[in-house]
Design a protein around this motif. Structure first.
Motif, PDB file in Angstrom:
ATOM      1  N   VAL A 188      44.498  41.956  32.296  1.00 27.88           N
ATOM      2  CA  VAL A 188      44.094  41.878  33.726  1.00 27.88           C
ATOM      3  C   VAL A 188      42.557  40.775  33.622  1.00 27.88           C
ATOM      4  CG1 VAL A 188      41.861  42.606  35.566  1.00 27.88           C
ATOM      5  CG2 VAL A 188      43.688  44.813  34.206  1.00 27.88           C
ATOM      6  N   GLU A 189      42.110  40.130  32.482  1.00 23.75           N
ATOM      7  CA  GLU A 189      41.553  38.774  31.748  1.00 23.75           C
ATOM      8  C   GLU A 189      42.699  37.606  31.981  1.00 23.75           C
ATOM      9  OE1 GLU A 189      39.682  38.969  28.434  1.00 23.75           O
ATOM     10  OE2 GLU A 189      37.989  41.059  29.109  1.00 23.75           O
ATOM     11  N   GLY A 195      44.825  33.066  37.950  1.00 18.90           N
ATOM     12  CA  GLY A 195      44.409  33.300  39.589  1.00 18.90           C
ATOM     13  C   GLY A 195      45.259  34.154  40.527  1.00 18.90           C
ATOM     14  N   LEU A 196      45.268  35.721  40.363  1.00 18.64           N
ATOM     15  CA  LEU A 196      46.251  36.199  41.157  1.00 18.64           C
ATOM     16  C   LEU A 196      44.445  36.798  42.420  1.00 18.64           C
ATOM     17  CD1 LEU A 196      48.588  37.916  38.902  1.00 18.64           C
ATOM     18  CD2 LEU A 196      49.217  36.138  40.282  1.00 18.64           C
ATOM     19  N   LYS A 197      45.632  36.941  43.374  1.00 13.42           N
ATOM     20  CA  LYS A 197      43.727  37.628  44.256  1.00 13.42           C
ATOM     21  C   LYS A 197      43.655  39.059  43.695  1.00 13.42           C
ATOM     22  CE  LYS A 197      45.341  35.342  48.421  1.00 13.42           C
ATOM     23  NZ  LYS A 197      46.300  35.869  49.895  1.00 13.42           N
ATOM     24  N   GLY A 203      46.637  46.039  43.110  1.00 16.31           N
ATOM     25  CA  GLY A 203      47.603  46.873  43.345  1.00 16.31           C
ATOM     26  C   GLY A 203      49.279  46.739  42.998  1.00 16.31           C
ATOM     27  N   ARG A 204      49.332  45.807  41.428  1.00 13.82           N
ATOM     28  CA  ARG A 204      50.477  45.664  40.977  1.00 13.82           C
ATOM     29  C   ARG A 204      50.461  45.400  39.513  1.00 13.82           C
ATOM     30  NH1 ARG A 204      54.431  41.765  43.051  1.00 13.82           N
ATOM     31  NH2 ARG A 204      55.061  43.069  41.412  1.00 13.82           N
TER      32      ARG A 204
END
Length: 295
Positions: A188-189, A195-197, A203-204
Protein backbone atom coordinates in the motif's frame (compact mmCIF):
# COMPACT_ATOMS: atom_id res chain seq x y z
CA UNK A 1 21.34 -67.58 31.25
CA UNK A 2 22.76 -64.30 30.10
CA UNK A 3 20.96 -64.67 26.79
CA UNK A 4 17.64 -65.20 28.57
CA UNK A 5 18.12 -62.21 30.90
CA UNK A 6 19.10 -59.94 28.04
CA UNK A 7 16.02 -60.99 26.12
CA UNK A 8 13.82 -60.30 29.12
CA UNK A 9 15.36 -56.88 29.77
CA UNK A 10 15.10 -55.79 26.13
CA UNK A 11 12.28 -53.20 25.77
CA UNK A 12 9.31 -54.12 23.62
CA UNK A 13 9.08 -52.33 20.29
CA UNK A 14 6.84 -49.24 20.26
CA UNK A 15 3.94 -49.52 17.84
CA UNK A 16 3.07 -46.14 16.37
CA UNK A 17 -0.59 -45.54 15.58
CA UNK A 18 -1.39 -45.44 11.91
CA UNK A 19 -2.05 -41.97 10.59
CA UNK A 20 -5.47 -41.47 9.11
CA UNK A 21 -5.59 -40.89 5.37
CA UNK A 22 -5.77 -37.29 4.31
CA UNK A 23 -9.22 -37.70 2.75
CA UNK A 24 -10.58 -39.02 6.06
CA UNK A 25 -9.21 -36.00 7.92
CA UNK A 26 -10.66 -33.64 5.31
CA UNK A 27 -14.02 -35.41 5.49
CA UNK A 28 -14.14 -35.01 9.25
CA UNK A 29 -13.12 -31.37 8.99
CA UNK A 30 -15.26 -30.27 6.03
CA UNK A 31 -18.02 -32.88 6.11
CA UNK A 32 -20.58 -30.58 7.79
CA UNK A 33 -19.73 -27.84 5.29
CA UNK A 34 -20.47 -30.16 2.37
CA UNK A 35 -23.76 -31.20 3.98
CA UNK A 36 -24.69 -27.56 4.59
CA UNK A 37 -23.76 -26.64 1.03
CA UNK A 38 -25.90 -29.46 -0.33
CA UNK A 39 -28.87 -28.29 1.76
CA UNK A 40 -28.47 -24.68 0.59
CA UNK A 41 -28.12 -25.67 -3.07
CA UNK A 42 -31.17 -27.93 -2.76
CA UNK A 43 -33.27 -25.08 -1.38
CA UNK A 44 -32.07 -22.70 -4.08
CA UNK A 45 -33.09 -25.22 -6.75
CA UNK A 46 -36.45 -25.68 -5.03
CA UNK A 47 -37.00 -21.93 -5.03
CA UNK A 48 -36.12 -21.64 -8.71
CA UNK A 49 -38.31 -24.59 -9.74
CA UNK A 50 -41.20 -23.94 -7.32
CA UNK A 51 -43.76 -23.15 -10.08
CA UNK A 52 -42.88 -26.46 -11.76
CA UNK A 53 -42.65 -28.66 -8.66
CA UNK A 54 -45.65 -27.32 -6.71
CA UNK A 55 -48.75 -29.47 -7.36
CA UNK A 56 -51.15 -26.58 -6.58
CA UNK A 57 -51.16 -22.82 -6.85
CA UNK A 58 -50.04 -21.35 -3.51
CA UNK A 59 -53.16 -19.21 -3.09
CA UNK A 60 -55.78 -21.74 -4.21
CA UNK A 61 -58.32 -22.30 -1.42
CA UNK A 62 -60.46 -25.35 -0.74
CA UNK A 63 -62.55 -24.68 2.36
CA UNK A 64 -64.14 -28.13 2.21
CA UNK A 65 -60.68 -29.64 2.66
CA UNK A 66 -59.32 -27.29 5.33
CA UNK A 67 -56.83 -28.56 7.93
CA UNK A 68 -56.52 -31.91 6.18
CA UNK A 69 -53.74 -34.14 7.46
CA UNK A 70 -50.82 -35.08 5.20
CA UNK A 71 -51.97 -37.53 2.55
CA UNK A 72 -51.27 -38.64 -1.00
CA UNK A 73 -53.19 -35.67 -2.44
CA UNK A 74 -51.65 -33.14 -0.02
CA UNK A 75 -48.20 -34.34 1.03
CA UNK A 76 -47.85 -31.84 3.88
CA UNK A 77 -51.54 -31.30 4.57
CA UNK A 78 -53.60 -28.12 4.21
CA UNK A 79 -53.95 -24.95 6.28
CA UNK A 80 -56.99 -23.18 7.75
CA UNK A 81 -58.13 -22.03 4.29
CA UNK A 82 -57.58 -25.37 2.60
CA UNK A 83 -54.40 -24.27 0.82
CA UNK A 84 -51.76 -26.90 0.11
CA UNK A 85 -48.92 -26.49 2.64
CA UNK A 86 -46.37 -28.16 0.37
CA UNK A 87 -47.05 -25.76 -2.50
CA UNK A 88 -46.92 -22.73 -0.21
CA UNK A 89 -43.71 -24.02 1.36
CA UNK A 90 -42.02 -24.23 -2.05
CA UNK A 91 -43.16 -20.78 -3.12
CA UNK A 92 -42.26 -19.37 0.30
CA UNK A 93 -38.67 -20.45 -0.28
CA UNK A 94 -38.45 -18.01 -3.20
CA UNK A 95 -39.39 -15.04 -1.04
CA UNK A 96 -37.41 -16.02 2.05
CA UNK A 97 -34.19 -16.74 0.17
CA UNK A 98 -34.53 -13.65 -2.01
CA UNK A 99 -35.08 -11.43 1.02
CA UNK A 100 -32.10 -12.97 2.85
CA UNK A 101 -29.70 -12.56 -0.06
CA UNK A 102 -30.93 -9.02 -0.78
CA UNK A 103 -30.50 -7.82 2.79
CA UNK A 104 -27.06 -9.38 3.32
CA UNK A 105 -25.56 -8.40 -0.05
CA UNK A 106 -26.84 -4.82 0.04
CA UNK A 107 -25.92 -4.48 3.71
CA UNK A 108 -22.44 -5.80 2.97
CA UNK A 109 -22.02 -3.36 0.08
CA UNK A 110 -23.00 -0.37 2.22
CA UNK A 111 -21.04 -1.51 5.27
CA UNK A 112 -17.85 -2.35 3.39
CA UNK A 113 -17.93 1.02 1.63
CA UNK A 114 -18.33 2.85 4.93
CA UNK A 115 -15.55 0.82 6.53
CA UNK A 116 -13.12 1.37 3.66
CA UNK A 117 -13.73 5.12 3.57
CA UNK A 118 -13.44 5.46 7.35
CA UNK A 119 -10.19 3.48 7.57
CA UNK A 120 -8.59 5.36 4.69
CA UNK A 121 -9.72 8.90 5.57
CA UNK A 122 -9.07 8.63 9.33
CA UNK A 123 -9.46 11.81 11.40
CA UNK A 124 -12.87 13.48 11.57
CA UNK A 125 -14.41 11.33 8.83
CA UNK A 126 -13.43 8.15 10.62
CA UNK A 127 -14.76 9.39 13.95
CA UNK A 128 -18.06 10.57 12.46
CA UNK A 129 -18.72 7.36 10.54
CA UNK A 130 -17.75 5.06 13.40
CA UNK A 131 -19.74 6.97 16.01
CA UNK A 132 -22.81 6.74 13.77
CA UNK A 133 -22.10 3.03 13.35
CA UNK A 134 -21.86 2.62 17.12
CA UNK A 135 -25.17 4.46 17.50
CA UNK A 136 -26.92 1.93 15.27
CA UNK A 137 -25.19 -0.97 17.05
CA UNK A 138 -26.46 0.26 20.41
CA UNK A 139 -29.94 -1.03 19.59
CA UNK A 140 -30.77 -4.74 19.34
CA UNK A 141 -31.13 -5.42 15.59
CA UNK A 142 -34.48 -7.19 15.79
CA UNK A 143 -35.99 -4.46 17.99
CA UNK A 144 -34.79 -1.62 15.77
CA UNK A 145 -35.89 -3.45 12.62
CA UNK A 146 -39.26 -4.09 14.24
CA UNK A 147 -39.71 -0.40 15.04
CA UNK A 148 -38.70 0.73 11.55
CA UNK A 149 -40.91 -1.88 9.87
CA UNK A 150 -43.85 -0.82 12.01
CA UNK A 151 -43.28 2.83 11.05
CA UNK A 152 -42.97 2.07 7.33
CA UNK A 153 -45.94 -0.29 7.22
CA UNK A 154 -46.55 -3.90 6.24
CA UNK A 155 -44.89 -5.07 3.05
CA UNK A 156 -41.92 -7.03 1.78
CA UNK A 157 -40.08 -3.96 0.49
CA UNK A 158 -40.55 -2.05 3.75
CA UNK A 159 -39.35 -5.04 5.76
CA UNK A 160 -36.20 -5.35 3.65
CA UNK A 161 -35.52 -1.62 4.05
CA UNK A 162 -35.97 -1.91 7.83
CA UNK A 163 -33.50 -4.78 7.96
CA UNK A 164 -30.98 -2.93 5.79
CA UNK A 165 -30.91 -0.03 8.24
CA UNK A 166 -29.64 -2.36 11.00
CA UNK A 167 -27.62 -4.79 8.90
CA UNK A 168 -24.67 -2.76 7.56
CA UNK A 169 -22.82 -1.75 10.79
CA UNK A 170 -21.25 -5.17 11.42
CA UNK A 171 -19.76 -5.14 7.92
CA UNK A 172 -18.52 -1.58 8.41
CA UNK A 173 -16.72 -2.53 11.61
CA UNK A 174 -15.09 -5.60 10.08
CA UNK A 175 -14.10 -3.81 6.85
CA UNK A 176 -12.54 -0.93 8.79
CA UNK A 177 -10.47 -3.28 10.95
CA UNK A 178 -9.26 -5.27 7.94
CA UNK A 179 -8.45 -2.11 5.99
CA UNK A 180 -6.39 -0.69 8.85
CA UNK A 181 -4.32 -3.87 8.86
CA UNK A 182 -3.79 -3.79 5.10
CA UNK A 183 -3.04 -0.07 5.05
CA UNK A 184 0.14 -0.60 7.04
CA UNK A 185 1.49 -3.11 4.52
CA UNK A 186 4.37 -2.24 2.21
CA UNK A 187 2.44 -2.75 -1.00
CA UNK A 188 0.00 0.00 0.00
CA UNK A 189 2.88 2.37 0.77
CA UNK A 190 4.44 1.54 -2.59
CA UNK A 191 1.16 2.16 -4.40
CA UNK A 192 0.82 5.51 -2.62
CA UNK A 193 4.38 6.54 -3.55
CA UNK A 194 3.74 5.63 -7.17
CA UNK A 195 0.81 8.05 -7.15
CA UNK A 196 -2.20 5.76 -7.45
CA UNK A 197 -5.53 7.29 -6.48
CA UNK A 198 -7.06 6.22 -3.15
CA UNK A 199 -10.09 4.74 -4.93
CA UNK A 200 -7.80 2.53 -7.04
CA UNK A 201 -5.76 1.44 -4.03
CA UNK A 202 -8.89 0.57 -2.07
CA UNK A 203 -10.68 -1.18 -4.93
CA UNK A 204 -7.82 -2.97 -6.66
CA UNK A 205 -5.42 -3.74 -3.81
CA UNK A 206 -6.93 -3.52 -0.32
CA UNK A 207 -10.45 -4.85 -0.95
CA UNK A 208 -9.34 -8.16 -2.59
CA UNK A 209 -7.16 -8.89 0.45
CA UNK A 210 -10.10 -8.45 2.83
CA UNK A 211 -12.63 -10.61 0.97
CA UNK A 212 -11.91 -13.80 2.94
CA UNK A 213 -13.26 -12.72 6.37
CA UNK A 214 -16.02 -10.72 4.66
CA UNK A 215 -17.14 -13.80 2.69
CA UNK A 216 -17.30 -15.81 5.92
CA UNK A 217 -19.43 -13.14 7.59
CA UNK A 218 -21.74 -12.96 4.56
CA UNK A 219 -22.23 -16.72 4.54
CA UNK A 220 -22.94 -16.91 8.26
CA UNK A 221 -25.22 -13.88 8.09
CA UNK A 222 -27.48 -15.26 5.35
CA UNK A 223 -29.14 -17.68 7.74
CA UNK A 224 -29.53 -14.94 10.34
CA UNK A 225 -31.16 -12.64 7.78
CA UNK A 226 -33.64 -15.33 6.71
CA UNK A 227 -34.47 -16.01 10.35
CA UNK A 228 -34.97 -12.30 11.09
CA UNK A 229 -37.18 -11.83 8.04
CA UNK A 230 -39.26 -14.82 9.11
CA UNK A 231 -39.50 -13.38 12.62
CA UNK A 232 -40.80 -10.04 11.36
CA UNK A 233 -43.33 -11.85 9.17
CA UNK A 234 -44.33 -13.98 12.16
CA UNK A 235 -45.13 -10.76 14.03
CA UNK A 236 -47.25 -9.50 11.14
CA UNK A 237 -44.79 -6.95 9.74
CA UNK A 238 -43.50 -8.91 6.76
CA UNK A 239 -45.40 -10.00 3.69
CA UNK A 240 -48.97 -9.04 2.90
CA UNK A 241 -51.36 -12.03 3.00
CA UNK A 242 -51.98 -14.30 1.15
CA UNK A 243 -48.37 -14.22 -0.10
CA UNK A 244 -46.65 -17.45 1.04
CA UNK A 245 -43.72 -16.89 3.40
CA UNK A 246 -42.28 -19.23 6.01
CA UNK A 247 -42.60 -16.91 9.00
CA UNK A 248 -46.22 -16.01 8.27
CA UNK A 249 -47.00 -19.71 7.71
CA UNK A 250 -45.65 -20.52 11.17
CA UNK A 251 -47.76 -17.69 12.60
CA UNK A 252 -50.90 -19.12 10.96
CA UNK A 253 -50.40 -22.45 12.72
CA UNK A 254 -49.04 -21.29 16.09
CA UNK A 255 -52.36 -22.06 17.86
CA UNK A 256 -53.14 -25.26 15.97
CA UNK A 257 -51.79 -27.94 18.30
CA UNK A 258 -53.58 -30.91 16.79
CA UNK A 259 -52.94 -29.70 13.22
CA UNK A 260 -49.20 -29.60 13.85
CA UNK A 261 -48.25 -29.78 10.18
CA UNK A 262 -49.38 -26.21 9.47
CA UNK A 263 -46.52 -24.70 11.50
CA UNK A 264 -44.08 -27.61 11.80
CA UNK A 265 -43.02 -27.91 8.17
CA UNK A 266 -42.32 -24.18 7.60
CA UNK A 267 -40.40 -24.19 10.87
CA UNK A 268 -38.32 -27.14 9.70
CA UNK A 269 -37.62 -25.32 6.43
CA UNK A 270 -36.28 -22.30 8.34
CA UNK A 271 -34.20 -24.58 10.55
CA UNK A 272 -32.58 -26.46 7.66
CA UNK A 273 -31.69 -23.28 5.75
CA UNK A 274 -30.19 -21.55 8.78
CA UNK A 275 -28.18 -24.62 9.80
CA UNK A 276 -27.04 -25.10 6.20
CA UNK A 277 -25.67 -21.58 5.92
CA UNK A 278 -23.99 -21.86 9.34
CA UNK A 279 -22.25 -25.09 8.30
CA UNK A 280 -21.11 -23.45 5.06
CA UNK A 281 -19.77 -20.43 6.92
CA UNK A 282 -17.87 -22.57 9.43
CA UNK A 283 -16.36 -24.66 6.65
CA UNK A 284 -15.36 -21.58 4.67
CA UNK A 285 -13.72 -20.08 7.75
CA UNK A 286 -11.72 -23.27 8.38
CA UNK A 287 -10.69 -23.49 4.74
CA UNK A 288 -9.45 -19.90 4.69
CA UNK A 289 -7.41 -20.47 7.86
CA UNK A 290 -3.85 -21.24 6.61
CA UNK A 291 -2.85 -22.82 9.93
CA UNK A 292 -5.67 -25.37 9.96
CA UNK A 293 -6.07 -26.04 6.23
CA UNK A 294 -3.57 -28.91 6.15
CA UNK A 295 -4.62 -30.60 9.37
Amino acid sequence: MSDVSSAVLQPAPVVMPRARPRWVRRLRRYGPAWVGGAVVVAWILVALLAPVIAPYAPETQDITNRLAAPSASHWLGTDVLGRDVFSRLLHGARLSLTAGFTVVLLGAAVGVTVGLVAAWARGFVDEALMRFTDLVLCFPPIILALAIAAALGIGTTNTIIAMLVVWWPKFARLARALTLVQRSQEYVEAATVVGLKPSRILGRHILPNTLGPLAVLITLDLGNAILTFAGLSFLGLGVVPPTPEWGSMVAEGRELVEQWWVAAFPGLAILTVVVGFNFCGDGLRDWLDPKGRNR
